[in-house]
Design a protein around this motif. Structure first.
Motif, PDB file in Angstrom:
ATOM      1  N   ARG A  54      12.584   4.483  18.515  1.00  0.00           N
ATOM      2  CA  ARG A  54      13.777   3.776  19.011  1.00  0.00           C
ATOM      3  C   ARG A  54      14.997   4.060  18.140  1.00  0.00           C
ATOM      4  O   ARG A  54      16.068   4.365  18.636  1.00  0.00           O
ATOM      5  CB  ARG A  54      13.501   2.282  19.112  1.00  0.00           C
ATOM      6  N   ILE A  55      14.836   3.970  16.817  1.00  0.00           N
ATOM      7  CA  ILE A  55      15.993   4.202  15.938  1.00  0.00           C
ATOM      8  C   ILE A  55      16.392   5.678  15.972  1.00  0.00           C
ATOM      9  O   ILE A  55      17.582   6.004  15.984  1.00  0.00           O
ATOM     10  CB  ILE A  55      15.750   3.704  14.495  1.00  0.00           C
ATOM     11  N   ILE A  56      15.427   6.573  16.053  1.00  0.00           N
ATOM     12  CA  ILE A  56      15.750   8.003  16.134  1.00  0.00           C
ATOM     13  C   ILE A  56      16.480   8.299  17.437  1.00  0.00           C
ATOM     14  O   ILE A  56      17.475   9.035  17.449  1.00  0.00           O
ATOM     15  CB  ILE A  56      14.480   8.861  15.956  1.00  0.00           C
ATOM     16  N   ASN A  98      14.122  -3.441  15.920  1.00  0.00           N
ATOM     17  CA  ASN A  98      13.253  -2.567  16.701  1.00  0.00           C
ATOM     18  C   ASN A  98      12.596  -3.330  17.851  1.00  0.00           C
ATOM     19  O   ASN A  98      12.343  -2.766  18.908  1.00  0.00           O
ATOM     20  CB  ASN A  98      12.179  -1.928  15.817  1.00  0.00           C
ATOM     21  N   GLN A  99      12.390  -4.615  17.619  1.00  0.00           N
ATOM     22  CA  GLN A  99      11.758  -5.445  18.641  1.00  0.00           C
ATOM     23  C   GLN A  99      12.034  -6.896  18.289  1.00  0.00           C
ATOM     24  O   GLN A  99      11.875  -7.297  17.144  1.00  0.00           O
ATOM     25  CB  GLN A  99      10.260  -5.168  18.632  1.00  0.00           C
ATOM     26  N   GLN A 135      19.779  -3.045  18.293  1.00  0.00           N
ATOM     27  CA  GLN A 135      21.070  -3.327  17.659  1.00  0.00           C
ATOM     28  C   GLN A 135      20.951  -3.311  16.137  1.00  0.00           C
ATOM     29  O   GLN A 135      19.924  -3.675  15.570  1.00  0.00           O
ATOM     30  CB  GLN A 135      21.605  -4.684  18.122  1.00  0.00           C
ATOM     31  N   TYR A 136      22.048  -2.903  15.502  1.00  0.00           N
ATOM     32  CA  TYR A 136      22.146  -2.914  14.038  1.00  0.00           C
ATOM     33  C   TYR A 136      22.718  -4.249  13.586  1.00  0.00           C
ATOM     34  O   TYR A 136      23.550  -4.845  14.271  1.00  0.00           O
ATOM     35  CB  TYR A 136      23.070  -1.794  13.552  1.00  0.00           C
ATOM     36  N   ILE A 137      22.296  -4.686  12.399  1.00  0.00           N
ATOM     37  CA  ILE A 137      22.788  -5.933  11.813  1.00  0.00           C
ATOM     38  C   ILE A 137      23.210  -5.644  10.381  1.00  0.00           C
ATOM     39  O   ILE A 137      22.494  -4.969   9.640  1.00  0.00           O
ATOM     40  CB  ILE A 137      21.679  -7.013  11.770  1.00  0.00           C
ATOM     41  N   CYS A 138      24.352  -6.196  10.009  1.00  0.00           N
ATOM     42  CA  CYS A 138      24.803  -6.065   8.627  1.00  0.00           C
ATOM     43  C   CYS A 138      25.753  -7.210   8.290  1.00  0.00           C
ATOM     44  O   CYS A 138      26.646  -7.524   9.069  1.00  0.00           O
ATOM     45  CB  CYS A 138      25.523  -4.734   8.418  1.00  0.00           C
ATOM     46  N   ALA A 139      25.526  -7.843   7.153  1.00  0.00           N
ATOM     47  CA  ALA A 139      26.475  -8.834   6.647  1.00  0.00           C
ATOM     48  C   ALA A 139      27.615  -8.020   6.033  1.00  0.00           C
ATOM     49  O   ALA A 139      27.663  -7.777   4.829  1.00  0.00           O
ATOM     50  CB  ALA A 139      25.810  -9.744   5.627  1.00  0.00           C
ATOM     51  N   PHE A 176      13.746  -2.669  11.108  1.00  0.00           N
ATOM     52  CA  PHE A 176      13.775  -1.558  10.167  1.00  0.00           C
ATOM     53  C   PHE A 176      14.885  -1.847   9.176  1.00  0.00           C
ATOM     54  O   PHE A 176      15.990  -2.231   9.563  1.00  0.00           O
ATOM     55  CB  PHE A 176      14.029  -0.232  10.878  1.00  0.00           C
ATOM     56  N   VAL A 177      14.597  -1.661   7.912  1.00  0.00           N
ATOM     57  CA  VAL A 177      15.534  -1.988   6.837  1.00  0.00           C
ATOM     58  C   VAL A 177      15.948  -0.716   6.114  1.00  0.00           C
ATOM     59  O   VAL A 177      15.113   0.112   5.750  1.00  0.00           O
ATOM     60  CB  VAL A 177      14.880  -2.965   5.828  1.00  0.00           C
TER      61      VAL A 177
END
Length: 193
Positions: free
Chosen positions: A3-5, A51-52, A75-79, A102-103
């Motif tokens: 998924r991330i790739i 990822n899920q 979706q990506y998450i970032c503070a 995924f981190v």
């Protein structure tokens, strides 16, 4: 990892070696329902990829938590402010259900950027997407009624209503759970008319 790739491949083409560098940079973590992924007061040095599952972004305001956003699969998450300026974060992230993330840590991101410089494009795109999302959210609260915001959420992220407790959706829409129930009833009554 597919998924991330695939998400990255939507923007830039990666060779097999570059995919391996990306895979080596990623750590997989699983969070249980309601588990806190990241909490305010800490300095963020990680970017997450859902990822899920589903993640809730919330703030503590006068002892009450206020939901600001939901992140779902892909979706990506970032503070962002904390990550960029190395200051304590004001936001919290919580797994709504069992969630696989995924981190990417700052040191691993820096190494990955040395190995695959074109990954910088992904960082820029993730930042742009977050900015656009924030602008849409602000515009929605300025220009739309709670009922219109509810309908927008239903039309764009209807799956949230199956995953997320009603009090979090109400908080996200800026209304009480009772008001949300009245909105739902009005919409149901209109659809029956």
């Amino acid at each position: 990892m597919d998924r991330i790739i695939n998400t990255v491949n939507a923007y830039i083409s990666l060779s097999e070696q570059e995919k391996k560098y990306l895979q080596d940079a990623i750590t997989k973590k699983v969070f249980h329902k309601n588990e806190i992924i990241f909490s305010e007061g800490k300095v963020s040095n990680e970017i997450y990829f859902v990822n899920q599952g589903c993640v809730r972004l919330f703030y503590n305001v006068d002892g009450k938590d206020k939901t600001a956003f939901f992140y779902t699969t892909g979706q990506y998450i970032c503070a962002g402010e904390s990550f960029t300026f190395n200051i304590p974060a004001t936001e919290n992230y919580q797994a709504i259900n069992q969630t696989e993330i995924f981190v990417l840590t700052k040191p691993k991101i820096e190494k990955l950027l040395q190995q695959v410089p074109k990954m910088e494009i992904i960082a820029r795109i993730a930042t742009e997407n977050e900015l656009i999302t924030c602008q849409k959210l602000i515009a929605c609260f300025i220009t739309k009624s709670p009922e219109e915001r509810y309908l927008d959420l239903l039309n764009t992220q209807g799956e949230l209503f199956q995953q997320v407790p009603q009090q979090y959706i109400a908080s996200y829409l800026g209304v009480s759970p009772e008001t949300l129930s009245r909105i739902k009833k009005r919409i149901l009554d209109k659809s029956r008319s």
